[in-house]
Motif scaffolding. Structure first.
Motif, short mmCIF file in Angstrom:
data_model
loop_
_atom_site.label_atom_id
_atom_site.label_comp_id
_atom_site.label_asym_id
_atom_site.label_seq_id
_atom_site.Cartn_x
_atom_site.Cartn_y
_atom_site.Cartn_z
N THR A 34 -44.91 91.56 45.21
CA THR A 34 -43.35 91.40 45.19
C THR A 34 -42.99 90.61 46.10
OG1 THR A 34 -43.46 94.15 44.99
CG2 THR A 34 -41.43 93.11 45.56
N TYR A 64 -36.06 87.54 47.47
CA TYR A 64 -35.08 86.45 47.94
C TYR A 64 -33.91 86.52 47.69
CZ TYR A 64 -33.42 85.53 42.87
OH TYR A 64 -32.83 85.74 41.68
N ALA A 110 -36.31 88.51 37.33
CA ALA A 110 -36.12 88.95 38.58
C ALA A 110 -35.19 90.32 38.39
CB ALA A 110 -35.17 88.24 39.52
N ARG A 155 -43.80 90.56 40.61
CA ARG A 155 -42.50 90.97 40.52
C ARG A 155 -41.54 90.34 41.59
NH1 ARG A 155 -42.53 92.14 36.94
NH2 ARG A 155 -43.20 94.18 36.62
N VAL A 156 -40.51 89.72 40.77
CA VAL A 156 -39.37 89.11 41.75
C VAL A 156 -38.21 89.97 41.85
CG1 VAL A 156 -37.89 87.02 41.98
CG2 VAL A 156 -40.07 87.02 40.68
N VAL A 157 -37.59 90.19 43.11
CA VAL A 157 -36.61 90.92 43.52
C VAL A 157 -35.59 90.30 44.19
CG1 VAL A 157 -35.70 92.96 44.78
CG2 VAL A 157 -38.10 92.90 43.72
N GLU A 158 -34.24 90.15 43.52
CA GLU A 158 -33.36 89.49 44.23
C GLU A 158 -32.37 90.60 45.07
OE1 GLU A 158 -29.23 86.85 43.64
OE2 GLU A 158 -30.97 86.84 42.12
N HIS A 170 -30.03 84.36 37.52
CA HIS A 170 -31.04 84.59 38.79
C HIS A 170 -32.51 84.01 38.29
CE1 HIS A 170 -30.63 87.64 35.91
NE2 HIS A 170 -31.94 87.63 35.56
N ASN A 187 -32.59 92.97 39.93
CA ASN A 187 -31.42 92.98 41.09
C ASN A 187 -31.26 94.30 41.95
OD1 ASN A 187 -28.96 92.12 42.28
ND2 ASN A 187 -27.75 93.08 41.01
N ARG A 219 -32.55 81.63 47.60
CA ARG A 219 -31.76 81.23 46.34
C ARG A 219 -31.40 79.57 46.74
NH1 ARG A 219 -28.74 84.45 42.08
NH2 ARG A 219 -28.03 82.53 41.82
#
Length: 308
Positions: free
Chosen positions: A103, A106, A65, A46-49, A61, A67, A136
């Motif tokens: 997780t 970024y 991802a 899981r990608v989290v910004e 994004h 937010n 980023r």
């Protein structure tokens, strides 16, 4: 084999093992842009910004991802505190983070707020959390894919644990070190002008303290010294050398601080995760310490609030 050749071989093996250990330490808490792009469709990633500049996520994004807004999702919006357990539990659920999820966080500004997020995840005992090395900045510089479409994930089942107080310093902890009642190393990661008291804060920021300077005894290691031009962390050996130059070698507990805790969480990540030192982040930082009545301050530049 001669003794000379044997010693040379052993020395080479030691260097190889050391480099391997350093690489393993880094890879345990960092992922490369290449690795992440190859794992965008991995259901267990899981990608989290966590960015600070508004609109970045909406304009584009990393595909898939989630937010997370630092100003509302990771803090208590009324009290000066981190997000309480129920709030953070809801965040994990809405982000689709499960017990077995890797997780990857970024963000912009060299991962300042993503590192803050990693610190909060660590406080609440969420495992297998990593930073995208370079954030980023590196992802965009390499022209990797971006999407303006927000994806909705199935509810996650990861559970918060009791907050780990050993990762967080508070005002009494810092005062005890400043007054030499406790033995620890304070690392001020702000700019030299902030540290020396020439300025109260960087230009244009809203959170201020009415006094300038730094906590007595603190050493100044600006966060930017820890990263390469592309925003990635420098090697473990380089990081060790940077800190050893000011007497920070892991032999004593470390407390990092900045202005509001976000830049210092970046240094906390380097010291704690990459170097393995005993480190706490003081998220109250200078906006709390510099506004505290009677707190001892070192102010080499002599700048005084309201004096021109």
């Amino acid at each position: 084999m001669s003794l000379r050749r044997l010693l040379a071989a052993l020395a080479t093996a030691a260097v190889t093992l050391s480099a391997g250990a350093a690489s393993a330490q880094s890879s345990a808490f960092l992922v490369s842009t290449d690795w992440l792009e190859k794992n965008l469709d991995n259901a267990k990633v899981r990608v989290v910004e966590v960015s600070v500049n508004p609109g970045l996520f909406e304009r584009g994004h990393i595909p898939g991802a989630v937010n997370v807004n630092w100003h509302t999702d990771l803090v208590d919006v009324v009290s000066r505190d981190i997000a309480p357990p129920p709030q953070f539990q809801a965040l994990l659920k809405n982000a689709g983070i499960n017990q077995d999820t890797t997780t990857v966080l970024y963000g912009d500004n060299n991962n300042w707020f993503a590192a803050w997020g990693a610190w909060i995840f660590d406080i609440y005992g969420i495992e297998n959390v990593k930073l995208l090395d370079g954030g980023r900045k590196k992802w965009e510089a390499e022209n990797r894919p971006l999407s303006p479409v927000a994806k909705i994930h199935a509810a996650g089942n990861a559970q918060v644990k009791t907050a780990n107080a050993a990762l967080r310093a508070k005002l009494p902890d810092v005062l005890a070190v400043a007054r030499k009642e406790k033995d620890a190393v304070l690392v001020d990661i702000r700019s030299a002008d902030e540290y020396n008291g020439k300025v109260f804060a960087p230009n244009g920021v809203p959170e201020l303290a009415v006094r300038a300077g730094h906590v007595p005894g603190a050493v100044n290691v600006t966060w930017s010294k820890l990263v390469a031009e592309d925003g990635t962390f420098k090697s473990v050996d380089e990081l060790k050398a940077i800190y050893q130059a000011v007497g920070v070698d892991g032999s004593k507990p470390v407390i990092t601080y900045c202005r509001i805790g976000e830049r210092s969480s970046h240094s906390w990540f380097a010291l704690k995760k990459l170097l393995g030192y005993d480190v706490r982040n003081y998220d109250g930082s200078w906006t709390e310490y510099g506004n505290s009545v009677g707190a001892p301050i070192s102010n080499p530049a002599g700048t005084v609030w309201g004096k021109t």
